[in-house]
Design a protein around this motif. Structure first.
Motif, PDB file in Angstrom:
ATOM      1  N   UNK A 104      -4.584  10.867   1.662  1.00 41.84           N
ATOM      2  CA  UNK A 104      -4.023  12.060   2.063  1.00 41.84           C
ATOM      3  C   UNK A 104      -2.929  11.866   3.481  1.00 41.84           C
ATOM      4  N   UNK A 105      -2.286  12.525   3.655  1.00 38.62           N
ATOM      5  CA  UNK A 105      -1.234  12.409   4.757  1.00 38.62           C
ATOM      6  C   UNK A 105      -1.850  12.308   5.941  1.00 38.62           C
ATOM      7  N   UNK A 106      -2.817  13.004   6.193  1.00 42.92           N
ATOM      8  CA  UNK A 106      -3.728  12.830   7.472  1.00 42.92           C
ATOM      9  C   UNK A 106      -4.336  11.660   7.690  1.00 42.92           C
ATOM     10  N   UNK A 107      -4.878  11.048   6.494  1.00 40.69           N
ATOM     11  CA  UNK A 107      -5.527   9.608   6.543  1.00 40.69           C
ATOM     12  C   UNK A 107      -4.450   8.472   6.747  1.00 40.69           C
ATOM     13  N   UNK A 108      -3.353   8.506   6.041  1.00 39.96           N
ATOM     14  CA  UNK A 108      -2.305   7.721   6.204  1.00 39.96           C
ATOM     15  C   UNK A 108      -1.706   7.772   7.718  1.00 39.96           C
ATOM     16  N   UNK A 109      -1.441   8.702   8.172  1.00 43.35           N
ATOM     17  CA  UNK A 109      -0.983   9.093   9.442  1.00 43.35           C
ATOM     18  C   UNK A 109      -1.819   8.184  10.499  1.00 43.35           C
ATOM     19  N   UNK A 129      13.147  -3.020   4.306  1.00 47.18           N
ATOM     20  CA  UNK A 129      12.863  -1.930   3.817  1.00 47.18           C
ATOM     21  C   UNK A 129      12.234  -1.171   5.268  1.00 47.18           C
ATOM     22  N   UNK A 130      11.503  -2.000   6.235  1.00 46.19           N
ATOM     23  CA  UNK A 130      10.894  -1.616   7.209  1.00 46.19           C
ATOM     24  C   UNK A 130      11.809  -1.033   8.397  1.00 46.19           C
ATOM     25  N   UNK A 160       2.515  -1.168   0.607  1.00 45.99           N
ATOM     26  CA  UNK A 160       2.252   0.310   0.088  1.00 45.99           C
ATOM     27  C   UNK A 160       2.076   1.430   0.882  1.00 45.99           C
ATOM     28  N   UNK A 161       1.787   1.042   2.063  1.00 47.23           N
ATOM     29  CA  UNK A 161       1.252   2.285   3.224  1.00 47.23           C
ATOM     30  C   UNK A 161       2.129   2.467   4.265  1.00 47.23           C
ATOM     31  N   UNK A 162       2.341   1.294   4.852  1.00 50.35           N
ATOM     32  CA  UNK A 162       3.017   1.406   6.231  1.00 50.35           C
ATOM     33  C   UNK A 162       4.575   1.727   6.224  1.00 50.35           C
ATOM     34  N   UNK A 163       5.264   0.722   5.314  1.00 50.43           N
ATOM     35  CA  UNK A 163       6.819   1.067   5.074  1.00 50.43           C
ATOM     36  C   UNK A 163       7.112   2.573   4.611  1.00 50.43           C
ATOM     37  N   UNK A 164       6.219   3.159   3.443  1.00 51.60           N
ATOM     38  CA  UNK A 164       6.424   4.269   2.889  1.00 51.60           C
ATOM     39  C   UNK A 164       6.167   5.495   3.523  1.00 51.60           C
TER      40      UNK A 164
END
Length: 416
Positions: free
Chosen positions: A229-234, A313-314, A270-274
């Motif tokens: 979820x967006x919340x978890x990724x943030x 990409x970063x 997969x998580x930080x950059x995007x």
């Protein structure tokens, strides 16, 4: 005189729980210069009202203003005169104990928020009575009601900040991290779990948390496999960034890879950059931008020519974060509806505005993340002329290349 008259108004017929009078008291306490004698009158007046409403909570609006009044009195008066903290504790503790022991569940969230405020107003070492409360806080039973969780987290954060030495003793930290692990397993409380974890990282020395780091990463990776979820990724990006600025990029990378070989590169790509573009809030934006900048400018893992695509990409993601308006880069998640004044009591957390936690900036020395980013990038480029502009032109979107050039011009730096 004014406060006496306001409290006397509650003695009038059918005015025992007059929400307008209580709101007036709250407003007066928000602006008044409260001296010791007035503070005593006010806390006793509010305390006696609190004792009464505990017997039969029936007017949620009146009760909310009552707790707000207590919070604003305690906060403003104690900040002006720290000796008042003990006066407030003497008056409030018996009443708050009644709420907890008599299971007045409607008032639990208010009680935990007031206790958090009192913990924060104390100077270390905090009195032993608070550590008794802390032991109750560690009990799994305390966390079963979801409506209590935000207030309990607020109280736990206060203890972590004010009593780090005490929490480092025995099995207390193990239990605190057990609470984190439980909270992140539910989408409704995962963000609260990260609040606990972030405060652990901020408040405790690295050698104290080192034995637990592998378990922390394992718990986070487990949740990422279940949902994204967006919340978890943030929450993930904010935690990694906080970890990095507090304890260095090498500790972040090494502890991640100790759990699973090469997992850091997976998390990065997969998580930080995007998802960096999803970050909102001034402090969070600065934190994540600075952490990402340090990673690309200092870490040999990212500076390895083999990692040039990830590096580029970063840069692209950092430029998006720093150059575009929030509404242009973040999808609207939809807000939870506000609690209306007429809904009565529900199993819902109601935040006390006047007992709110002061959000601390983990990077007070860095005022402008945009300046930090382009200045750091410029210094890096100066060490290897010609290398990084090529990586930027190959991996950064055209619009972001233009935005990066504008940022460089704004701060009078060049990328060579």
């Amino acid at each position: 005189m004014l406060m006496n008259n306001l409290f006397n108004a509650f003695k009038l017929p059918e005015s025992e729980e007059n929400q307008y009078v209580m709101k007036c008291i709250m407003r007066v306490l928000g602006v008044a210069d409260v001296q010791l004698d007035v503070a005593r009158i006010c806390i006793e007046g509010l305390g006696s009202l609190l004792s009464e409403v505990c017997k039969n909570p029936k007017n949620p609006v009146f009760n909310h203003y009552l707790f707000e009044s207590v919070a604003i009195l305690v906060k403003r008066a104690s900040e002006r005169d720290p000796s008042l903290v003990s006066v407030f504790e003497t008056s409030l503790f018996p009443r708050l104990e009644i709420i907890l022991s008599n299971d007045v569940t409607e008032f639990f969230p208010y009680t935990f928020q007031l206790l958090a405020l009192l913990v924060e107003l104390n100077r270390p070492p905090i009195p032993p009575i608070y550590m008794q409360i802390f032991e109750i806080l560690l009990s799994p039973d305390s966390w079963k009601r979801t409506s209590n969780v935000p207030a309990l987290v607020r109280l736990l954060q206060a203890f972590l900040q004010k009593a780090p030495n005490e929490i480092s003793q025995g099995d207390r930290l193990t239990k605190v991290l057990g609470i984190f692990d439980t909270l992140i397993q539910s989408s409704s409380t995962s963000e609260q779990g990260f609040y606990v974890l972030n405060t652990v990282i901020e408040s405790l020395p690295y050698d104290v948390i080192t034995p637990y780091i592998s378990h922390i990463w394992a718990a986070i990776f487990r949740e990422l496999q279940k949902r994204r979820t967006v919340k978890l990724l943030k929450s993930l990006l904010i935690f990694i960034s906080l970890f990095l600025v507090k304890h260095g990029w090498s500790n972040v990378i090494d502890t991640m890879n100790a759990v699973q070989p090469n997992i850091f590169s997976v998390i990065l790509t997969q998580f930080w950059i995007p998802n960096l573009k999803l970050i909102t809030g001034d402090i969070e934006l600065k934190l994540t931008a600075v952490a990402s900048t340090r990673l690309i400018c200092e870490s040999p893992v990212l500076l390895d020519p083999a990692a040039s695509v990830s590096w580029g990409k970063m840069v692209d993601s950092i430029v998006t974060l720093l150059s575009r308006k929030e509404q242009d880069r973040v999808e609207d998640e939809g807000d939870m509806p506000d609690i209306a004044e007429n809904v009565g009591y529900t199993a819902t957390f109601v935040r006390l505005y006047n007992a709110g936690r002061n959000e601390e900036d983990p990077l007070p020395d860095i005022k402008d993340p945009r300046k930090f980013f382009v200045a750091s990038l410029s210094q890096l480029c100066a060490h290897s002329p010609g290398r990084f502009p090529n990586v930027i032109s190959e991996n950064v979107e055209t619009a972001n290349q233009e935005a990066l050039l504008q940022l460089c011009n704004t701060y009078n730096v060049a990328l060579v």
